[in-house]
Design a protein around this motif. Structure first.
Motif, PDB file in Angstrom:
ATOM      1  N   LYS A  74     -54.749 -16.897  15.116  1.00  0.00           N
ATOM      2  CA  LYS A  74     -54.945 -17.277  13.690  1.00  0.00           C
ATOM      3  C   LYS A  74     -55.073 -16.276  12.680  1.00  0.00           C
ATOM      4  CE  LYS A  74     -59.641 -18.819  14.868  1.00  0.00           C
ATOM      5  NZ  LYS A  74     -60.580 -20.108  14.870  1.00  0.00           N
ATOM      6  N   ILE A  75     -55.064 -16.675  11.355  1.00  0.00           N
ATOM      7  CA  ILE A  75     -55.437 -15.885  10.421  1.00  0.00           C
ATOM      8  C   ILE A  75     -55.535 -16.670   9.259  1.00  0.00           C
ATOM      9  CG2 ILE A  75     -52.819 -15.534   9.534  1.00  0.00           C
ATOM     10  CD1 ILE A  75     -53.276 -12.779   8.825  1.00  0.00           C
ATOM     11  N   LYS A  76     -56.427 -16.124   8.139  1.00  0.00           N
ATOM     12  CA  LYS A  76     -56.793 -16.986   7.051  1.00  0.00           C
ATOM     13  C   LYS A  76     -56.848 -16.119   5.770  1.00  0.00           C
ATOM     14  CE  LYS A  76     -60.327 -20.072   5.530  1.00  0.00           C
ATOM     15  NZ  LYS A  76     -61.624 -20.767   5.682  1.00  0.00           N
ATOM     16  N   ASN A 114     -58.308 -16.197   1.831  1.00  0.00           N
ATOM     17  CA  ASN A 114     -59.354 -16.710   1.009  1.00  0.00           C
ATOM     18  C   ASN A 114     -59.045 -17.432  -0.535  1.00  0.00           C
ATOM     19  OD1 ASN A 114     -61.161 -16.744   3.092  1.00  0.00           O
ATOM     20  ND2 ASN A 114     -61.567 -14.460   2.396  1.00  0.00           N
ATOM     21  N   TYR A 158     -48.778 -21.003   4.647  1.00  0.00           N
ATOM     22  CA  TYR A 158     -48.262 -19.566   5.274  1.00  0.00           C
ATOM     23  C   TYR A 158     -46.845 -19.668   5.804  1.00  0.00           C
ATOM     24  CZ  TYR A 158     -53.417 -19.352   5.496  1.00  0.00           C
ATOM     25  OH  TYR A 158     -54.883 -19.487   5.022  1.00  0.00           O
ATOM     26  N   THR A 201     -50.049 -24.295   8.853  1.00  0.00           N
ATOM     27  CA  THR A 201     -51.478 -24.604   8.083  1.00  0.00           C
ATOM     28  C   THR A 201     -52.327 -25.570   8.886  1.00  0.00           C
ATOM     29  OG1 THR A 201     -50.569 -23.594   6.150  1.00  0.00           O
ATOM     30  CG2 THR A 201     -52.711 -24.794   6.139  1.00  0.00           C
ATOM     31  N   THR A 247     -59.198 -26.281   8.466  1.00  0.00           N
ATOM     32  CA  THR A 247     -59.705 -24.990   8.048  1.00  0.00           C
ATOM     33  C   THR A 247     -59.201 -24.238   7.149  1.00  0.00           C
ATOM     34  OG1 THR A 247     -58.527 -23.989   9.948  1.00  0.00           O
ATOM     35  CG2 THR A 247     -60.523 -25.180  10.539  1.00  0.00           C
ATOM     36  N   ARG A 248     -57.914 -24.442   6.799  1.00  0.00           N
ATOM     37  CA  ARG A 248     -56.928 -23.765   5.871  1.00  0.00           C
ATOM     38  C   ARG A 248     -56.679 -22.496   6.515  1.00  0.00           C
ATOM     39  NH1 ARG A 248     -59.853 -25.619   0.423  1.00  0.00           N
ATOM     40  NH2 ARG A 248     -59.008 -27.832  -0.007  1.00  0.00           N
ATOM     41  N   GLU A 249     -56.412 -22.423   7.958  1.00  0.00           N
ATOM     42  CA  GLU A 249     -56.343 -21.213   8.581  1.00  0.00           C
ATOM     43  C   GLU A 249     -54.567 -21.293   8.985  1.00  0.00           C
ATOM     44  OE1 GLU A 249     -60.213 -19.812  11.086  1.00  0.00           O
ATOM     45  OE2 GLU A 249     -58.872 -21.525  11.850  1.00  0.00           O
TER      46      GLU A 249
END
Length: 238
Positions: free
Chosen positions: A109-111, A113, A125, A140, A144-146
């Motif tokens: 996973k990646i996020k 901000n 994403y 997405t 968590t909006r990841e």
């Protein structure tokens, strides 16, 4: 800080700040029309300061001695707008994925901000390079909006040991009024290293057919089978 204005009905209205900082001038004033409050500063920023509390005092008899007064407190909250783009904390990331990872399952996973709130902070994403998009997908997580990265095709360490993914995060809801602050997107590079997994030997054929006479002697050769080690070290097979 206070501001005094002449209003109808011989009433003097005074606006007093309860909370303010030294770098903030008059934020709000009472207009000549009773009951209307307007902003006095442009470009207010919710991310810098969200709440303001002011006291409004009204005096009759044009403020003369002996007049009566009343006051009330107004709490003002700035509403969020989409004026901040998403930002990845880093430009480069690394991820290890074993070649035994299952297709369709998350592998990382990646996020990015976003300083905004609610729908203004929603991010979509995507993988924008062909090498990465051919092998991986990203979706997405709304909670968590990841960005959840999943495998689209089986990995094979012996064929390809690394993949590079160019990942883009874009705001889903844009404010035309603040388009000049854009672009409301950011990119990051994710390098995926494929891990070698010890695999069993593989026969050269799925099945073999051999004929042997019923009166063949013990120890007579009736055929041969071959197998190989698919791992990179190509260990000897017995």
């Amino acid at each position: 800080m206070a501001s005094v204005l002449n209003c109808p009905n011989s009433t003097i209205v005074t606006l007093v700040f309860i909370q303010y900082s030294s770098n903030i001038a008059i934020l709000i004033f009472f207009s000549p029309h009773p009951g209307v409050i307007r902003t006095a500063l442009a470009n207010m920023d919710r991310e810098a300061r969200e709440h303001y509390a002011v006291v409004i005092q009204a005096k009759d008899m044009a403020g003369s001695v002996g007049g009566l007064s009343g006051s009330t407190t107004i709490n003002i909250t700035l509403t969020d707008v989409n004026d901040n783009p998403p930002k990845f904390p880093q430009k480069n990331y690394q991820l290890y994925v074993p070649e035994s990872a299952q297709v369709g399952k998350p592998v990382g996973k990646i996020k990015a901000n976003d300083e905004d709130l609610g729908v203004n902070a929603e991010i979509k994403y995507s993988i924008i390079n062909s090498e990465g998009a051919a092998m991986f997908s990203i979706n997405t997580d709304r909670d968590t909006r990841e960005g959840i990265i999943s495998l689209k095709k089986p990995l094979n360490y012996e064929r390809k040991k690394t993949y590079t993914l160019q990942i883009e995060g874009v705001n889903s809801h844009l404010e035309p009024l603040f388009s000049y602050l854009g672009p409301f997107k950011d990119t990051a590079t994710l390098k995926i290293t494929v891990g070698d997994v010890d695999e069993p030997p593989v026969f050269s054929m799925d099945y073999y057919i051999m004929d042997v006479y019923e009166n063949a002697r013990i120890g007579r050769e009736v055929g041969a089978v071959t197998a190989r080690d698919p791992d990179s070290k190509n260990s000897h097979v017995r």
